[in-house]
Scaffold this motif. Structure first.
Motif, PDB file in Angstrom:
ATOM      1  N   ILE A 126       0.854  -1.190   0.000  1.00 37.32           N
ATOM      2  CA  ILE A 126       0.000   0.000   0.000  1.00 37.32           C
ATOM      3  C   ILE A 126       0.886   1.235   0.000  1.00 37.32           C
ATOM      4  CG2 ILE A 126      -1.842   1.266   1.170  1.00 37.32           C
ATOM      5  CD1 ILE A 126      -2.831  -1.284   2.344  1.00 37.32           C
ATOM      6  N   ALA A 127       0.933   1.893  -1.142  1.00 38.80           N
ATOM      7  CA  ALA A 127       1.666   3.142  -1.342  1.00 38.80           C
ATOM      8  C   ALA A 127       1.247   3.613  -2.725  1.00 38.80           C
ATOM      9  CB  ALA A 127       3.176   2.923  -1.290  1.00 38.80           C
ATOM     10  N   LEU A 128       1.291   4.907  -2.969  1.00 40.83           N
ATOM     11  CA  LEU A 128       0.754   5.413  -4.236  1.00 40.83           C
ATOM     12  C   LEU A 128       1.750   5.385  -5.397  1.00 40.83           C
ATOM     13  CD1 LEU A 128      -1.361   8.430  -2.866  1.00 40.83           C
ATOM     14  CD2 LEU A 128      -2.102   6.079  -3.351  1.00 40.83           C
ATOM     15  N   ALA A 206      19.225   4.004  -0.552  1.00 41.06           N
ATOM     16  CA  ALA A 206      19.653   3.920  -1.948  1.00 41.06           C
ATOM     17  C   ALA A 206      19.577   2.475  -2.454  1.00 41.06           C
ATOM     18  CB  ALA A 206      21.067   4.452  -2.085  1.00 41.06           C
ATOM     19  N   PHE A 207      19.266   1.542  -1.567  1.00 40.07           N
ATOM     20  CA  PHE A 207      19.182   0.131  -1.963  1.00 40.07           C
ATOM     21  C   PHE A 207      17.884  -0.225  -2.686  1.00 40.07           C
ATOM     22  CE2 PHE A 207      22.576  -0.212   1.199  1.00 40.07           C
ATOM     23  CZ  PHE A 207      23.432  -1.125   0.596  1.00 40.07           C
ATOM     24  N   TYR A 208      16.967   0.755  -2.870  1.00 41.62           N
ATOM     25  CA  TYR A 208      15.718   0.455  -3.584  1.00 41.62           C
ATOM     26  C   TYR A 208      15.832   0.699  -5.094  1.00 41.62           C
ATOM     27  CZ  TYR A 208      13.918   1.293   1.202  1.00 41.62           C
ATOM     28  OH  TYR A 208      13.728   1.293   2.549  1.00 41.62           O
ATOM     29  N   TYR A 228       9.476  11.463   4.222  1.00 45.26           N
ATOM     30  CA  TYR A 228       8.611  10.444   4.852  1.00 45.26           C
ATOM     31  C   TYR A 228       9.346   9.175   5.249  1.00 45.26           C
ATOM     32  CZ  TYR A 228       7.658   9.653  -0.234  1.00 45.26           C
ATOM     33  OH  TYR A 228       7.745   9.489  -1.591  1.00 45.26           O
ATOM     34  N   GLN A 229      10.329   8.735   4.468  1.00 42.49           N
ATOM     35  CA  GLN A 229      11.095   7.558   4.887  1.00 42.49           C
ATOM     36  C   GLN A 229      12.170   7.979   5.895  1.00 42.49           C
ATOM     37  OE1 GLN A 229      12.376   5.768   1.168  1.00 42.49           O
ATOM     38  NE2 GLN A 229      10.288   5.083   0.697  1.00 42.49           N
ATOM     39  N   MET A 230      12.643   6.987   6.686  1.00 43.48           N
ATOM     40  CA  MET A 230      13.538   7.314   7.811  1.00 43.48           C
ATOM     41  C   MET A 230      14.965   7.669   7.408  1.00 43.48           C
ATOM     42  SD  MET A 230      12.887   4.491  10.717  1.00 43.48           S
ATOM     43  CE  MET A 230      14.238   5.091  11.731  1.00 43.48           C
ATOM     44  N   THR A 320      12.149 -11.969   0.490  1.00 41.64           N
ATOM     45  CA  THR A 320      13.363 -12.095  -0.305  1.00 41.64           C
ATOM     46  C   THR A 320      13.071 -12.564  -1.723  1.00 41.64           C
ATOM     47  OG1 THR A 320      15.495 -13.225  -0.522  1.00 41.64           O
ATOM     48  CG2 THR A 320      13.784 -14.415   0.700  1.00 41.64           C
ATOM     49  N   TYR A 321      13.757 -11.934  -2.673  1.00 43.42           N
ATOM     50  CA  TYR A 321      13.638 -12.345  -4.083  1.00 43.42           C
ATOM     51  C   TYR A 321      14.276 -13.713  -4.302  1.00 43.42           C
ATOM     52  CZ  TYR A 321      12.360  -7.472  -4.504  1.00 43.42           C
ATOM     53  OH  TYR A 321      11.727  -6.268  -4.338  1.00 43.42           O
ATOM     54  N   PHE A 322      15.077 -14.169  -3.324  1.00 46.49           N
ATOM     55  CA  PHE A 322      15.720 -15.481  -3.426  1.00 46.49           C
ATOM     56  C   PHE A 322      14.785 -16.619  -3.013  1.00 46.49           C
ATOM     57  CE2 PHE A 322      19.786 -13.000  -2.652  1.00 46.49           C
ATOM     58  CZ  PHE A 322      20.403 -13.327  -3.850  1.00 46.49           C
TER      59      PHE A 322
HETATM   60  C1  PBG Z   1       7.078   1.437  -2.574  1.00 45.44           C
HETATM   61  C2  PBG Z   1       8.065   0.381  -2.220  1.00 45.44           C
HETATM   62  C3  PBG Z   1       9.452   0.402  -2.444  1.00 45.44           C
HETATM   63  C4  PBG Z   1       9.915  -0.862  -2.107  1.00 45.44           C
HETATM   64  C5  PBG Z   1       8.837  -1.603  -1.638  1.00 45.44           C
HETATM   65  N1  PBG Z   1       7.699  -0.820  -1.701  1.00 45.44           N
HETATM   66  C6  PBG Z   1      10.311   1.439  -3.051  1.00 45.44           C
HETATM   67  C7  PBG Z   1      10.422   2.764  -2.450  1.00 45.44           C
HETATM   68  O1  PBG Z   1      10.044   3.002  -1.301  1.00 45.44           O
HETATM   69  O2  PBG Z   1      10.888   3.637  -3.175  1.00 45.44           O
HETATM   70  C8  PBG Z   1      11.344  -1.318  -2.267  1.00 45.44           C
HETATM   71  C9  PBG Z   1      11.564  -2.792  -2.350  1.00 45.44           C
HETATM   72  C10 PBG Z   1      12.890  -3.190  -2.915  1.00 45.44           C
HETATM   73  O3  PBG Z   1      13.792  -2.364  -3.143  1.00 45.44           O
HETATM   74  O4  PBG Z   1      13.065  -4.397  -3.139  1.00 45.44           O
HETATM   75  N2  PBG Z   1       6.617   2.251  -1.637  1.00 45.44           N
END
Ligand code: PBG
Length: 333
Positions: A126-128, A206-208, A228-230, A320-322
């Motif tokens: 849930i996020a836009l 930066a890991f996203y 909004y993110q920490m 996990t994608y694994f």
């Molecule tokens: C969207 C969302 C993100 C991820 C999960 N939900 C990206 C972001 O916040 O920019 C990242 C997941 C990942 O990097 O595997 N809100």
């Protein structure tokens, strides 16, 4: 020489490492496929499943491809999958209406999987951002992310997912008050049994990067998500966020990213003793796969060792994608 205390230690920790059998007996933590949630990218763009360039082995799947993935997950014993949509840029708007369309790609896939593979639990995001013309998780006005207006949208989005049959809602937006608003709305709409896995401690990381490529948000995102993110420099704040989300009605909490934030996983688990998950995010996957592709790391060993780190840190499970590769290896023993 002292006749009672010999000159050499009685405590020889190497004794229990002498053979595979003794190492097994002394092992404190074990990996199980039952502790894994597999994130899956889905798309409403017609065609075949396509591999995400920065995530080798990870695909954007059509509705049929997603159902097949759910079948595969169920066969492997993976208890849950988590859906992330790549939406056609043509349906992205600044008001994000597609997010709560009962027939958007996520809701269609939920219904299809519930019909074909009822035993698998379906988690949603849930996020836009997948539906937002400017790539943010919230509504934007004059460059500002609007908290309370966004929460109203998130509630509509979550209700549509619950209506479609989602088992676990995963608010990943980091707006204030969204867990409480969502919980009240679910109770009011006859969905008291739907669980919430809150992305409680989600860092501006930066890991996203590869994920944003996978869902097509990279080009769209204007600015960053730091309001909004920490802040990665904070740890006490994660505790406050988890306490807040639990008080508002979350059933489970998540720390994200995973490997760079294992200290947070440990603190959260010790302090609250609630179901605690970590998200081994796209960048962590990409980092390992890049080294594997270069022949610098052993895929199977590094994958399992990285997954073990979450168990050791106190996590009950990991996204996990694994998951399918790990499940196959664990099944082979
Ligand atoms: C969207 C969302 C993100 C991820 C999960 N939900 C990206 C972001 O916040 O920019 C990242 C997941 C990942 O990097 O595997 N809100």
């Amino acid at each position: 020489m002292n006749p009672i205390l010999p000159p050499f230690p009685h405590t020889r920790l190497r004794r229990m490492r002498r053979s595979a059998a003794l190492r097994d007996l002394a092992q404190e933590h074990r990996l199980s496929v039952k502790d894994m949630i597999w994130p899956i990218f889905i798309t409403d763009v017609a065609g075949a499943d396509v591999e995400v360039p920065s995530m080798p082995g990870v695909f954007r799947r059509t509705l049929d491809g997603a159902v097949k993935a759910a079948e595969e997950a169920a066969k492997l014993g993976i208890p849950a999958i988590c859906l992330f949509p790549y939406t056609d840029p043509a349906v992205k708007t600044e008001a994000c209406e597609e997010a709560w369309n009962p027939d958007n790609i996520t809701n269609r896939v939920i219904r299809a999987i519930k019909k074909e593979v009822p035993e698998i639990a379906i988690m949603t995001d849930i996020a836009l951002d997948p539906y937002n013309a400017n790539g943010h998780d919230g509504l934007v006005r004059d460059g500002v992310i609007l908290n309370d207006e966004t929460v109203e949208c998130l509630v509509r989005m979550g209700l549509a997912q619950a209506e479609a049959g989602a088992d676990i809602l995963g608010p990943s937006d980091m707006m204030d008050g969204r867990i409480g608003a969502l919980r009240s709305a679910l109770e009011g709409a006859g969905h008291a049994d739907v669980t919430i896995l809150s992305y409680a401690a989600k860092y501006a990381s930066a890991f996203y990067g590869p994920f944003r490529d996978a869902v097509g948000a990279t080009g769209a995102l204007k600015g960053d998500k730091k309001t909004y993110q920490m802040n990665p420099g904070n740890s006490d704040e994660a505790i406050r966020l988890v306490a807040r989300d639990l008080a508002e009605g979350a059933d489970m909490v998540m720390v994200k990213p995973g490997m760079p934030y294992l200290d947070i996983c440990r603190r959260v688990k010790e302090q609250f003793g609630v179901p605690t998950y970590a998200y081994q995010v796209s960048g962590e996957y990409a980092m390992i796969m890049a080294a594997v592709k270069n022949g610098w790391l052993d895929h199977d060993k590094v994958m399992l060792e990285s997954l073990m780190s979450f168990r050791r840190a106190g996590c009950d499970g990991v996204l996990t994608y694994f998951a399918p590769q790990a499940a196959r290896l664990l099944a082979e023993g």
